[in-house]
Enzyme design. Sequence first.
Site, PDB file in Angstrom:
ATOM      1  N   HIS A   1       0.837  -1.193   0.000  1.00 55.71           N
ATOM      2  CA  HIS A   1       0.000   0.000   0.000  1.00 55.71           C
ATOM      3  C   HIS A   1       0.877   1.250   0.000  1.00 55.71           C
ATOM      4  O   HIS A   1       2.018   1.233   0.454  1.00 55.71           O
ATOM      5  CB  HIS A   1      -0.975   0.019   1.181  1.00 55.71           C
ATOM      6  CG  HIS A   1      -0.345  -0.096   2.533  1.00 55.71           C
ATOM      7  ND1 HIS A   1       0.187  -1.276   3.021  1.00 55.71           N
ATOM      8  CD2 HIS A   1      -0.178   0.815   3.521  1.00 55.71           C
ATOM      9  CE1 HIS A   1       0.651  -1.079   4.245  1.00 55.71           C
ATOM     10  NE2 HIS A   1       0.451   0.187   4.566  1.00 55.71           N
TER      11      HIS A   1
ATOM     12  N   HIS B   1       0.897   5.234   1.128  1.00 58.35           N
ATOM     13  CA  HIS B   1       0.303   6.305   1.926  1.00 58.35           C
ATOM     14  C   HIS B   1       0.403   7.603   1.126  1.00 58.35           C
ATOM     15  O   HIS B   1       1.488   7.962   0.663  1.00 58.35           O
ATOM     16  CB  HIS B   1       1.082   6.508   3.233  1.00 58.35           C
ATOM     17  CG  HIS B   1       1.013   5.354   4.164  1.00 58.35           C
ATOM     18  ND1 HIS B   1       0.087   5.277   5.183  1.00 58.35           N
ATOM     19  CD2 HIS B   1       1.754   4.220   4.238  1.00 58.35           C
ATOM     20  CE1 HIS B   1       0.268   4.154   5.850  1.00 58.35           C
ATOM     21  NE2 HIS B   1       1.270   3.484   5.291  1.00 58.35           N
TER      22      HIS B   1
END
Length: 140
Positions: free
Chosen positions: A103, A105
């Site tokens: 992922h 940010h």
Amino acid sequence: MEDKKESCLFCRIARGEIPSYKVYEDNEVLAFLDISPASRGHTLVIPKEHFPDFTLCPKNILAHCFEVAQLIAQAQIRQLGATGTNVLTNVGKSAGQTVRHFHIHVIPRYEDDGLQLAFPPHRLEDKEMLLLQDSIRKGV
């Protein structure tokens, strides 16, 4: 850290088993607000398919995730009045990765927001710098 896609938190969000505040979605990528944000509008961009981290994500999916992260950062600046963004990914527990699903940010920044992402400088001797350079070059 969880590494099984059946029980992976982000896989469950991608499958719609856990609700999220979606800000972007297509066939490969999902972006949603972080429920423990570092700042107002902190967004996570994930591939819907499970890849444990940045180093294990195929290049085409990696590229698409970063394209979406760019769109999110642009929207945070335009729509939220952010004056900057931090775009980062963590690989491994020692780097702060808490969910073992790649992922990104995208953290909007605001003047005087108090958020600090510190990188304390370290001085290395030229000899060590040359050894590091050589080691990394051999692996590329």
